[in-house]
Write a protein that holds these residues in place. Structure first.
Motif, short mmCIF file in Angstrom:
data_model
loop_
_atom_site.label_atom_id
_atom_site.label_comp_id
_atom_site.label_asym_id
_atom_site.label_seq_id
_atom_site.Cartn_x
_atom_site.Cartn_y
_atom_site.Cartn_z
N VAL A 278 -9.34 -3.90 0.80
CA VAL A 278 -7.95 -3.29 -0.03
C VAL A 278 -7.18 -2.60 1.13
O VAL A 278 -6.00 -2.81 1.05
CB VAL A 278 -8.54 -2.51 -1.15
CG1 VAL A 278 -7.38 -1.63 -1.49
CG2 VAL A 278 -9.25 -3.27 -2.26
N CYS A 279 -7.94 -1.90 2.12
CA CYS A 279 -6.91 -1.14 2.86
C CYS A 279 -6.13 -2.18 4.11
O CYS A 279 -5.21 -1.65 4.40
CB CYS A 279 -7.96 -0.15 3.67
SG CYS A 279 -8.27 1.35 2.57
N THR A 319 4.16 7.80 -6.18
CA THR A 319 3.08 6.91 -6.87
C THR A 319 1.70 7.12 -5.93
O THR A 319 0.56 7.30 -6.51
CB THR A 319 3.38 5.47 -6.68
OG1 THR A 319 3.68 5.06 -5.39
CG2 THR A 319 4.65 5.30 -7.88
N SER A 320 1.86 7.35 -4.67
CA SER A 320 0.71 7.69 -3.99
C SER A 320 0.00 8.89 -4.30
O SER A 320 -1.28 9.06 -4.44
CB SER A 320 0.97 7.67 -2.37
OG SER A 320 1.27 6.49 -1.87
N ALA A 321 0.69 10.18 -4.45
CA ALA A 321 0.27 11.38 -4.66
C ALA A 321 -0.19 11.27 -6.11
O ALA A 321 -1.42 12.10 -6.50
CB ALA A 321 1.69 12.36 -4.52
N ALA A 322 0.40 10.50 -6.99
CA ALA A 322 -0.22 10.51 -8.34
C ALA A 322 -1.43 9.60 -8.44
O ALA A 322 -2.23 9.85 -9.52
CB ALA A 322 0.79 9.98 -9.38
N SER A 323 -1.70 8.73 -7.54
CA SER A 323 -2.87 7.88 -7.85
C SER A 323 -4.07 8.43 -7.86
O SER A 323 -5.07 7.90 -8.57
CB SER A 323 -2.68 6.74 -6.72
OG SER A 323 -3.07 7.20 -5.28
N ALA A 345 -6.09 -6.45 -8.60
CA ALA A 345 -5.36 -7.32 -9.10
C ALA A 345 -3.73 -7.25 -9.14
O ALA A 345 -3.06 -7.90 -8.66
CB ALA A 345 -5.51 -7.54 -10.49
N VAL A 346 -3.19 -5.79 -9.44
CA VAL A 346 -1.85 -5.58 -9.22
C VAL A 346 -1.53 -5.71 -7.72
O VAL A 346 -0.30 -6.02 -7.50
CB VAL A 346 -1.83 -4.10 -9.82
CG1 VAL A 346 -0.38 -3.49 -9.49
CG2 VAL A 346 -2.00 -4.26 -11.11
N MET A 347 -2.02 -4.96 -6.85
CA MET A 347 -1.90 -5.01 -5.43
C MET A 347 -1.78 -6.43 -5.12
O MET A 347 -0.65 -6.96 -4.22
CB MET A 347 -2.55 -4.03 -4.80
CG MET A 347 -2.09 -4.11 -3.07
SD MET A 347 -2.88 -2.74 -2.18
CE MET A 347 -4.70 -3.25 -2.23
N ALA A 374 -1.62 1.28 -6.58
CA ALA A 374 -2.80 0.28 -6.75
C ALA A 374 -3.80 0.58 -5.85
O ALA A 374 -4.98 0.60 -5.94
CB ALA A 374 -2.27 -1.29 -6.69
N ALA A 375 -3.43 0.70 -4.55
CA ALA A 375 -4.27 0.99 -3.20
C ALA A 375 -5.00 2.31 -3.65
O ALA A 375 -6.22 2.47 -3.16
CB ALA A 375 -3.46 1.13 -1.99
N GLY A 376 -4.25 3.52 -3.97
CA GLY A 376 -4.62 4.87 -4.25
C GLY A 376 -5.72 4.43 -5.28
O GLY A 376 -6.80 5.43 -5.18
N LEU A 377 -5.52 4.06 -6.44
CA LEU A 377 -6.46 3.75 -7.63
C LEU A 377 -7.78 2.92 -7.04
O LEU A 377 -8.73 3.50 -7.24
CB LEU A 377 -5.91 2.71 -8.66
CG LEU A 377 -4.77 3.52 -9.28
CD1 LEU A 377 -4.40 2.28 -10.47
CD2 LEU A 377 -5.13 4.52 -10.22
N CYS A 378 -7.57 2.20 -6.26
CA CYS A 378 -8.75 1.21 -5.77
C CYS A 378 -9.54 2.12 -4.79
O CYS A 378 -10.84 2.15 -5.09
CB CYS A 378 -8.49 0.16 -4.73
SG CYS A 378 -7.50 -1.21 -5.72
#
Length: 464
Positions: A278-279, A319-323, A345-347, A374-378
Motif C-alpha cells: 500500500v505504501c 484528508t491525511s490528518a482526518a484519516s 480498493a479506493v486507492m 485511503a492510504a491513511g485508512l489502510c
C-alpha cells in the motif's frame, strides 16, 4: 486486612496533545526535504541523482531505527527511550539547519531518521495508559497527525526555503520538536520497564543496513546501468546476499534486532506485506503528483512553483490528518479488515483514474486527496489490527515491524517513480515525458490492487 489497590494511571488530553504535537513536528521535519530538492540541488551544486540520496537516507535510517526503538521501549520503558531518541532527532535537525555542504547535510539526515521511532513508542504509551477502545482511537489520532504532519511539511517547505532559507526549513521544525519533547517529559508518566533482555543486535543492524543501501543504490543508478546487465546482476546478487545473511543471523540471535518469529503470529506477516504494498502505491502518488505540478511539457504539466504546489496539496493535508481518527473509529466498529479493504480498493481505483485523467489541476488535487485518505485508512487499520492481535508486551516489536514495512514501501515507491521519470526524460530539454507519469500511476494502481490478494491470505490465516 484487605489491601486497597491503587487505581490505574490514565493519561489525559495534555499528554495526548503533547504526543500529537511531537508526531506532527517530527513528520514535518521528515517531509520538508522533497519539495525543496530543486533548491537544494542549486545551492549545493549537485545533480538530481545525488540530491535524491537525501530523502532516501532519512527513510533508510528510519527503517533501521524503528524496530530497535520499539524493542527498547518494550524493554526499558517507552518514555525513557522516546526522550533519548528525540535528543538524537533534535541534534540531526540542528546539523541539517547549519550544514554548509552535502556531506554534513547527509549526516543530519541520518540522525533525523531516528524520528521514525516516535510512532511505536507513542503506541506503547497510549496502550499502557488508556482503555482498549480509547487506545485504538488514540493510535489512529497519532497516526493521522503523523501523516498530516508530512503534508504540513510539504506545504511549508516552499515558503520557508524560498522566503527565508533552507536553514530555516530545518531549524523551525526542530525548535517545535524540542518544545514538544520537553512537554511530553513533563506531562507523561514514566512507564515501568518491561522484560529484561540482551543489548542491540549489531550484526543484524549492519546486515539490514547493507540490504537497504544496496537495494536503494541499485534503484537509484538503474537508469545509468540499464544497458549493462552484468552490473544489474551484481547489484541483485549483493542485495540478496545481504538479505539472506540478515535472515540467517536474526533466526539465530538471542535478541534479534527484528524479531522474525513475531511474523508467525496470526496476521502479522500479511499485515507487513500489505502495508509495504500500500505504501508503494501511496508514495508513488506523493512523488508523481508534485512533479506533474512543477513540470511543463507539451500538453501536460503546469509549471508552478514549490509554494503553489504546497497550496494545491492542502486538501491532501486535511484528508491525511482526518484519516487516522476516522480509521480508529471505523476499526472499533467494523474491524480492521473491512477498513483496510475499502481503503485499498479506493486507492487503486484512484491511481488508475489519474493515469488517464491528469490534464486539469482539480483532477490531481482531488485524486491526491482521495489517495491520502485511503492510504491513511489502510495503514492505520493495519496498525490497530496488529496491536490487537499481539500481547501488550509485544506492542512495540509488532508495530515496529509494520512501520518498517511502511518505510521500505515508501522508499521503494519514491525511488521506482523517480526511475520511471528519469528513464523517460528528454535528454535535450530535461523534461520528463508524459508516458513516465502514466506508467507510474498505472504501476502504482496495479501494485496497490495486489494487496487485496494478500488480504485473502491474511483472512484465512487469522481464521485458522
Amino acid at each position: 486486612m484487605t489491601q486497597t489497590l491503587a487505581p490505574p494511571i490514565r493519561i489525559g488530553r495534555p499528554a495526548m496533545a503533547a504526543l500529537g504535537t511531537l508526531a506532527v513536528a517530527t513528520s514535518v521535519l521528515e517531509s520538508v526535504m522533497a519539495p525543496a530538492l530543486p533548491l537544494l540541488q542549486r545551492e549545493l551544486d549537485v545533480s538530481p541523482a545525488v540530491a535524491a540520496l537525501l530523502p532516501i537516507t532519512t527513510l533508510i535510517a528510519g527503517a533501521l531505527v524503528t524496530p530497535v526503538a520499539g524493542k527498547l521501549g518494550d524493554r526499558y520503558g517507552a518514555k525513557l527511550v522516546l526522550m533519548r531518541l528525540m535528543a538524537v532527532v533534535a541534534a540531526g535537525g540542528l546539523v541539517s539547519a547549519l550544514a554548509p555542504n552535502l556531506p554534513v547535510l547527509l549526516v543530519g539526515q541520518v540522525l533525523q531518521g531516528a524520528m521514525m521511532g516516535v510512532l511505536p513508542l507513542s503506541f506503547i504509551l497510549v496502550r499502557k495508559y488508556l482503555p482498549p477502545g480509547d487506545a485504538q482511537v488514540a493510535i489512529g489520532l497519532v497516526t493521522g497527525l503523523f501523516i498530516g504532519g508530512g503534508m504540513v511539511g510539504t506545504l511549508i517547505a516552499g515558503p520557508l526555503a524560498e522566503g527565508l532559507s533552507r536553514h530555516a526549513m530545518f531549524g523551525l521544525p526542530t525548535l517545535v520538536i524540542v518544545a514538544a519533547t520537553v512537554t511530553v517529559a513533563r506531562v507523561m508518566p514514566r512507564d515501568p520497564a518491561g522484560r529484561p533482555g540482551a543489548g542491540v543486535d549489531w550484526p543484524g543492524l549492519a546486515l539490514l543496513s547493507g540490504t537497504m543501501l544496496s537495494l536503494m543504490a541499485g534503484l537509484a543508478i538503474l537508469p545509468e546501468i540499464g544497458a549493462r546487465p552484468v552490473v544489474i546482476v551484481a547489484v541483485v546478487i549483493v542485495t540478496i546476499g545481504f538479505g539472506t545473511a540478515f535472515v540467517l543471523v536474526e533466526r539465530r540471535a538471542a535478541a534479534p534486532m527484528v524479531d522474525l518469529a513475531m511474523l508467525t503470529a496470526p496476521g502479522m506477516w500479511t499485515s507487513c506485506v500489505m502495508t509495504l504494498v500500500v505504501c508503494v502505491g501511496s508514495a508513488s502518488a506523493t512523488y508523481l503528483v508534485p512533479q506533474l505540478f512543477g513540470v511543463s511539457g507539451d500538453g501536460y504539466g503546469f509549471g508552478i512553483s514549490a509554494t503553489a504546489t504546497g497550496l494545491l496539496l492542502l486538501p491532501s493535508l486535511i484528508t491525511s490528518a482526518a484519516s487516522g481518527p476516522i480509521a480508529g473509529f471505523a476499526v472499533r466498529r467494523y474491524g480492521s479488515r473491512p477498513v483496510a479493504v475499502a481503503g485499498i480498493a479506493v486507492m487503486a481505483a484512484t491511481l488508475l483514474v489519474l493515469a488517464a485523467a491528469h490534464a486539469e489541476l482539480w483532477q490531481l488535487v482531488v485524486g491526491k486527496a482521495v489517495i491520502a485518505l485511503a492510504a491513511g485508512l489502510c495503514v492505520t487499520a493495519m496498525l490497530t489490527g496488529t496491536t490487537g492481535a499481539v500481547a501488550q508486551a509485544d506492542t512495540g516489536i509488532a508495530t515496529g515491524l509494520v512501520l518498517v514495512a511502511r518505510v521500505v514501501g515508501s522508499a521503494l515507491g519514491i525511488q521506482a517513480s523517480a526511475v520511471l521519470l528519469t528513464a523517460g526524460t528528454d535528454p535535450v530539454s530535461g523534461v520528463p515525458g508524459e508516458s513516465g507519469f502514466v506508467l507510474g500511476f498505472v504501476l502504482a494502481g496495479v501494485v496497490t490492487a495486489t494487496s487485496l490478494l494478500v488480504h485473502t491470505f491474511r483472512r484465512k490465516e487469522v481464521q485458522a
